[in-house]
Each structure stands twice: as C-alpha cells, then as structure tokens.
Scaffold this active site. Sequence first.
Site, PDB file in Angstrom:
ATOM      1  N   HIS A 151      -0.912   7.867  -2.187  1.00  9.76           N
ATOM      2  CA  HIS A 151      -0.006   6.706  -2.223  1.00  9.76           C
ATOM      3  C   HIS A 151      -0.147   5.892  -3.501  1.00  9.76           C
ATOM      4  O   HIS A 151      -1.238   5.612  -3.958  1.00  9.76           O
ATOM      5  CB  HIS A 151      -0.107   5.844  -0.966  1.00  9.76           C
ATOM      6  N   ASP A 171      -8.452   3.889  -4.221  1.00 11.78           N
ATOM      7  CA  ASP A 171      -7.449   3.802  -3.148  1.00 11.78           C
ATOM      8  C   ASP A 171      -6.141   3.284  -3.697  1.00 11.78           C
ATOM      9  O   ASP A 171      -5.913   2.087  -3.739  1.00 11.78           O
ATOM     10  CB  ASP A 171      -7.988   2.895  -2.043  1.00 11.78           C
ATOM     11  N   GLU A 187       1.808   2.577   1.537  1.00 13.82           N
ATOM     12  CA  GLU A 187       0.895   3.003   2.608  1.00 13.82           C
ATOM     13  C   GLU A 187       0.117   1.801   3.141  1.00 13.82           C
ATOM     14  O   GLU A 187      -0.105   1.682   4.326  1.00 13.82           O
ATOM     15  CB  GLU A 187      -0.083   4.063   2.079  1.00 13.82           C
ATOM     16  N   GLU A 188      -0.293   0.918   2.224  1.00 13.53           N
ATOM     17  CA  GLU A 188      -1.243  -0.132   2.603  1.00 13.53           C
ATOM     18  C   GLU A 188      -0.709  -1.132   3.611  1.00 13.53           C
ATOM     19  O   GLU A 188      -1.430  -1.524   4.524  1.00 13.53           O
ATOM     20  CB  GLU A 188      -1.732  -0.876   1.356  1.00 13.53           C
ATOM     21  N   HIS A 230     -10.360  -1.627  -0.926  1.00  9.31           N
ATOM     22  CA  HIS A 230      -9.628  -2.904  -0.767  1.00  9.31           C
ATOM     23  C   HIS A 230     -10.341  -4.112  -1.358  1.00  9.31           C
ATOM     24  O   HIS A 230     -10.089  -5.238  -0.935  1.00  9.31           O
ATOM     25  CB  HIS A 230      -9.329  -3.186   0.717  1.00  9.31           C
TER      26      HIS A 230
HETATM   27 ZN   LIG Z   1      -5.334   4.434   0.794  1.00  8.02          ZN
END
Ligand SMILES: [Zn+2]
Length: 471
Positions: free
Chosen positions: A283, A295, A329-330, A427
């Site tokens: 993503h 991420d 996505e998040e 995150h």
């Molecule tokens: Zn992710």
Amino acid sequence: MKKAIVLLVVLFSLNVSAQQDSEQDSLNLRKIYDLALLQGKSYDWLDHLSNKIGGRLSGSVNAQRAVDYTKAELENLGLDRVWLQPVMVPKWTRGNPEYAYIQTQGGPTNTVNILALGGSVATPDAGLRAKVLEVQGIEQLEHYGRKEIEGKIIFYNRPMRADLIHTFEAYGGCVDQRYSGAAEAAKYGAAGVIVRSLTHKIDDHPHTGSMSYGELPVNKRIPAAAISTKDAEYLSSMLKLNPDLDFYYKMNPRNFEDVESFNVIGEIKGSERPDEIIVVGGHLDSWDVGDGAHDDGAGVVQSMEVVRLFKEAGIRPKRTIRVVLFMNEENGLRGGNKYAEVAKKNKENHIFALESDAGGFTPRGFSIDARESQFQKIKSWEPLFKPYLVHYFEKGGSGADISPLKNGSTVLAGLRPDSQRYFDYHHAATDTFDAVNKRELELGAATMASFIYLVDKYGFDDIKNEADILK
Ligand SMILES: [Zn+2]
C-alpha cells in the site's frame, strides 16, 4: 510386458523432465536473487518515497506525489500497461502537534508524548482536563459502569504480550483498545481515551493507527490518543500513588469530505494465458508521522521490483503479472475494496495475489490462504528456497489490501519477514528510511519474485476443479 516397458519409459521421462524443471527453477531463482542483490532498484525507490516525499496519508498532497512518482517509475520500466484507478478516500488531518501533561493536585506538571489516533475528533479548543481511570481492556468497562467512568479519561494500558513469538499475534491481542476503545468508553460517558502504544519497545514514541467510532453519532464522539509506552508506564505508576491526578491533552485533528485518489497499477501481459492474472502489491499510503518506510514503502518498492526483475531477467511470464500499489490501507481500505470491485465487474480471473505489508525485514517465507491441495503444491516448492534461508510456508492470512479478492479459488499470500522489530517502528515517527536495511529489503523482493515465478510457471490448473470433485 510391452505395456510395462512403455509405462517405465513414460515414468522415466516424466522424472527426467521434472528434474530438468527443478534445475531450471533453481537457476532462475539464483538469477532473480543475483539481480536483486547486485543491481536492485528497490532501495533507491524507497529512498525517494521516504526522503523526497515522506509520510503519505490518504488525501494528502504527499499521497498524490507518491501516486505520480510510482506511476512514472513503472512507466520507465517499459511495462505493457500502466494506469491509475480512481478511488474516493477519507481525508483526515492531524493539525498542530498534540500536547499533553499529567498534573498532581496543585503540583507540578509533567509533559507526556501522545499522538491523535487516525480519525479522532479534536479536543475542545482549550483542551481536555479530567481524572483518569486505567483499565486493561474494553471488557473492564462494564465492571466499572457509568458511575465510575462518566466524565473521566479512560486509559487503556494492556501491553502487547512479550511471550508470543509471532509479534502480529501480540498486536492482534491489543489492537481492539486502539480501534474500538473510544466508541466503547463513550457509551459509558467517558470524556476521552488514551491508549498505550502498540509496541514492545519502551520508549518516548507514540504509535498512531486507525480507530472507529462505529455507529456513534458525531456529537457523542470523544478524542482518542496514543501515549508512548514509557509515558504509559509513568502514568500508571503515578496513578498508583495518586488516583486523583489530572490528565490534560490538546489535539487538533479534522475530518474532511472524501477526496479522489488512485491505486497505481502496471502489468506485464502474459504470453500464453493473458487472462489469468497474478497480483503483487503493497500500500502506497502511510501514516503522517515518519516516512512510512517499513509500512508500507517497503512493500511498494518490493512489488515494483518484482516486475522489474522479470524484465531484467528476461523472463516472459505465461500469465499476466500485475503490480498494484493500493491507496488507503491505513484508514479505510478503500483502494483494496475498489480494486476487487472493479476486478469482479470486469470478470477478471485472478489466480493469485501476494502482498508485502509486514515491513522490509529479512524474509522468512509466506503465509498462505488457500485450499489444501493448492497449499500442498506451494509446499512442494519449499526446497527451492532453502539456499536463501526462506523456510516459512504456513497456512494463514495474506494482506489487508488483497483480502477483498478472496473468493474460494484465488490463492492469496502474504510475505512474512522476521517480525521481531516491526512494531518498534509501526505507525510511529521512527518508521523512517534509515530503519530499513538494504539487503533485507532486496532479499524480500527477490523472494517475492521467485514465488511469483513459480506460480506463473506451474499455476494451479490441475487442482482447479477440486471444489467440483469434492461435491
Ligand atoms: Zn501497512
């Protein structure tokens, strides 16, 4: 007798051709790994995404810049087709940095590190000050009831279990506090929530992430923040000394109307079976703090590298190989849902989808969501990965973005890198380019490309009708 000889010859030649296949596969995997490690492109792409663009929250200018950049880079690879798939995404902004402190009666204040959770409403303009009730999870709210909760800040402090080897399991055991904690506490009249950051590491960095108010009406929504693990421990020990202390926080996020964004898609058309589609993706969006390098910048550049490696190695796939860089996505999964919706509408035949969204760490193998016979076929390829120390082939989940493709016949898989350090960065402001190791990232890309090479070569044809056979 004659029949027996014919059978022996057939068996012998089958055996020889299987052996030749296996030797050819070994050589091609070696070629893929060599190209990824000696002339890889993934690390440069990640450098650009992380350092030239940065955090890519859905609906932000940076997210759009990432769309433009990756589209241009895919076009440079000379794929057969590159396009943007429009999708409406939520837009939430953090606003000015958060501020929080603990205050004992008439005494000094101690500032603590917090981050608004994605989707949270703001505190009142003057901030929110209230007494704190510490709980170990949502299930304890009922025990305290409205009498004890009303007007207070609920402090969710259940830590991730340290004894679980799979850290995603430890995460899964706590994430309800972050996702639903505010909605549940609001039902008892809480004024706000703060949630212990989802990491094993004890440090000063709060970890944000998505949260939902569920069906809660807008005027009942309460502000929700993550607090760093170090400050969570501090607050907890302070509460033991003085349960009447005050907690103050001020946050300035805003929710806007949905805006248009895009999934970025590129493909190499299959030479023999162009209608059979193999997807590889990650993503493109990330949280706004840090660069979103692990991420999921890592998954994005690894997926781009897969199609580049096919081109570089001169492997013309039989089936269509499609790289998909999913948006949102998040905090919404809109990109993943849109992709599956369009695929279904166009009656596309997806035989396989692979996602990398667990960080750019040393690849261990794959988690596979498939029927038993499909899984056994994949298992038979395991020895080919032995030279690369890739050995984890287990049944399990795949990835959030590809999960809407699940239909009982499409095989889904997720790259499974070593997960011990992932939640140090996940995150948080620490998820930056320097936290990604070049070799580990490249090994991941090569491992994904190798897996896709085998899926493309052998497919799942011979077991396609298993469902019918079972009937
Ligand atoms: Zn992710």
